[in-house]
Design a protein around this motif. Sequence first.
Motif: not given
Length: 104
Positions: A35-57
């Motif tokens: 979807f043209g996004e990337r996975l966010l790096d959260c090195p101190r949080n091993s439970i949560s994951f996030g992705i960018t939403l730059d191309n959402l709208a």
Amino acid sequence: TMLSMGLDGYKGILDERRRLIGLFKAKLENVAKSFGERLLDCPRNSISFGITLDNLAVIEDATESKDYLGAKSLETRQIRLTKEKNAQITKFGSMLFTRCISGT
């Protein structure tokens, strides 16, 4: 519940999570890329994951058009484009909220 699974059951779930986390991260990264996004790096949080939403709208920038959404001036066209993008982002947020998906 934790009481019903006991300590061994709980440790088994933790082991399974450690075993599967790499696969999950790789697959989520592939979905984000598609979807043209990337996975966010959260090195101190091993439970949560996030992705960018730059191309959402992504709305075609029609501000060059002389009569975008009935607006004659460039400033009015830009304001209407921004409002349209914000409406799409708000809709997506409400969809996440109704599915109990949240994060900060």
